[in-house]
Design a protein around this motif. Structure first.
Motif, PDB file in Angstrom:
ATOM      1  N   ALA A  75     -58.988 -16.689 -26.020  1.00  0.00           N
ATOM      2  CA  ALA A  75     -59.725 -15.743 -26.862  1.00  0.00           C
ATOM      3  C   ALA A  75     -60.601 -14.806 -26.039  1.00  0.00           C
ATOM      4  N   SER A  76     -60.969 -15.213 -24.824  1.00  0.00           N
ATOM      5  CA  SER A  76     -61.792 -14.373 -23.964  1.00  0.00           C
ATOM      6  C   SER A  76     -60.879 -13.413 -23.211  1.00  0.00           C
ATOM      7  N   HIS A  77     -61.077 -12.116 -23.383  1.00  0.00           N
ATOM      8  CA  HIS A  77     -60.165 -11.159 -22.782  1.00  0.00           C
ATOM      9  C   HIS A  77     -60.880  -9.867 -22.424  1.00  0.00           C
ATOM     10  N   VAL A  78     -60.179  -9.006 -21.675  1.00  0.00           N
ATOM     11  CA  VAL A  78     -60.730  -7.732 -21.250  1.00  0.00           C
ATOM     12  C   VAL A  78     -59.572  -6.737 -21.171  1.00  0.00           C
ATOM     13  N   LEU A  79     -59.872  -5.468 -21.459  1.00  0.00           N
ATOM     14  CA  LEU A  79     -58.847  -4.428 -21.502  1.00  0.00           C
ATOM     15  C   LEU A  79     -58.892  -3.624 -20.199  1.00  0.00           C
ATOM     16  N   VAL A  80     -57.715  -3.372 -19.615  1.00  0.00           N
ATOM     17  CA  VAL A  80     -57.648  -2.778 -18.279  1.00  0.00           C
ATOM     18  C   VAL A  80     -56.682  -1.592 -18.269  1.00  0.00           C
ATOM     19  N   LEU A  81     -57.046  -0.563 -17.497  1.00  0.00           N
ATOM     20  CA  LEU A  81     -56.148   0.574 -17.266  1.00  0.00           C
ATOM     21  C   LEU A  81     -56.142   0.904 -15.776  1.00  0.00           C
TER      22      LEU A  81
END
Length: 424
Positions: free
Chosen positions: A236-242
């Motif tokens: 559930a712990s996440h991060v968005l990356v580009l």
């Protein structure tokens, strides 16, 4: 004739309706005072048999028209000693078949137990923290501590303090701790922090630590644990990356492929733990709070955008682990958040924890954002300090309006379009 009232029963006169309300009132008074006979009790709208009973106790005539009759406990005690050879307290305990409570003694014992529990709590490593003192004051004043003492559950408070001490001693950069491990280390059992009074106590304290409302939903509880680097659910712990190409099997290859195509990629904490990565970019890595910023960067700049990480609100454990990987690889972080109390607090936290440089977070950026903000959102809380630009806090206090990232995204995209060139 009944089993409870026999010819040889000395208490028979006091078991009838004439004495029921009198004895109930006497019991309440004696329990309140700890057995003091100096008080006077009364009966409102007395029945005839009650009036006759009180006349018999006091030896004084009471007119039938009187609306309320009173009698001293001392007179009742003396009358009963004459009538059956037993004092008022003994009569009450035998008729009601239970001992009188001693409320003053109970209160004194309870107060001593409360002070002992608070004393133990204040001996912890975290006791000097203002939020911890506020937490103790709150649970002491709202009845929580009293309930624990009355239920003889004081150990739950001791365990909560051990959990908070453990989290307080952790240093930035330490790997996140799974909640079963934290529970085992502090209580001896892996499931004690899953639900119930103990995690509620701990999360109340963490909410004060991070200046948040008490969590009401599962997501809010999980976010609080995340902020303390406690892993409730590593999926559930996440991060968005580009555009963050990286070395490493699995995740590193996926991030590099996504960067090649300029595609956003969501990274879970589970992946970061099981497939460690080393970012290979030499560019500064930018951080934003709102996914709308990253989406526009992907849509307008694609693979040409500078590396960008989006926290999607308050940074989760996944973000912190990725940020550590970025700085360990030699890159720098540049953080932008909303111009409100929470955004400023998160900017300060990123600066302290990851040496992140505030990105377009000056008072000039704030004022420019005000001119582009169509919807006016009042600041519910004004930031106290903005260390990188003290004037920012002053200007925000003057205008008392929030500026969210959506209003300044165009400026952010200008910086993201010029790789290797930092904003002023």
């Amino acid at each position: 004739m009944t089993a409870s009232s026999t010819p040889s029963d000395p208490l028979a006169p006091y078991r009838g309706s004439a004495y029921q309300r009198l004895l109930a009132a006497a019991r309440r008074s004696l329990e309140r005072s700890g057995g003091n006979l100096d008080a006077t009790i009364g009966i409102t709208a007395p029945h005839e048999d009650e009036r006759q009973a009180i006349i018999g106790i006091t030896g004084q005539y009471r007119d039938a028209s009187v609306k309320r009759l009173t009698v001293s406990l001392a007179a009742m005690d003396a009358a009963m000693r004459r009538g059956c050879g037993l004092g008022l307290q003994t009569v009450l305990e035998r008729i009601h078949a239970r001992a009188l409570d001693d409320r003053p003694a109970e209160r004194a014992t309870e107060a001593a137990a409360r002070q002992q529990v608070i004393g133990i709590a204040r001996s912890g490593a975290v006791a000097a923290e203002p939020w911890f003192a506020q937490w103790l004051d709150e649970i002491s004043s709202d009845g929580t501590l009293t309930k624990l003492v009355r239920a003889r559950d004081e150990q739950l408070l001791h365990q909560a303090v051990r959990v908070l001490d453990t989290l307080h001693r952790r240093t930035p950069g330490e790997p996140p701790i799974p909640i079963p491990s934290l529970a085992t280390d502090t209580t001896g059992y892996p499931k004690t922090l899953n639900q119930g009074t103990l995690p509620t106590l701990v999360l109340r304290a963490l909410a004060l630590r991070y200046e948040l409302p008490r969590p009401k939903t599962a997501e809010e509880r999980r976010n609080l644990w995340d902020m303390a680097d406690v892993v409730v659910d590593d999926l559930a712990s996440h991060v968005l990356v580009l555009n963050l190409p990286s070395e490493g099997d699995g995740l590193g290859r996926w991030l590099s492929d996504a960067a090649h195509h300029g595609m956003p990629f969501r990274v879970m904490l589970y992946q970061l733990i099981t497939m460690p990565i080393t970012p290979i970019t030499t560019d500064p890595v930018f951080v934003c709070e709102n996914p709308a910023v990253l989406r526009r960067a992907a849509a307008h700049l694609g693979r040409h955008a500078a590396p960008l990480i989006c926290t999607e609100g308050r940074p989760a454990t996944a973000f912190h682990r990725l940020a550590n990987a970025v700085t360990a690889a030699g890159s720098t972080l540049h953080y932008h958040g909303d111009f409100d109390h929470a955004g400023v607090a998160m900017t300060i936290a990123a600066s302290e924890r990851h040496a992140a440089t505030p990105w377009r977070m000056t008072h000039e950026d704030y004022l420019r954002g005000l001119t582009r903000t169509e919807d006016r959102h009042l600041l519910t809380k004004v930031p106290g300090v903005t260390p990188w630009d003290p004037t920012l806090a002053q200007v925000m206090a003057e205008h008392r309006l929030a500026v969210y990232e959506e209003a300044v995204t165009d400026d952010l995209l200008v910086d993201l379009a010029h790789r290797n060139i930092l904003p002023n």
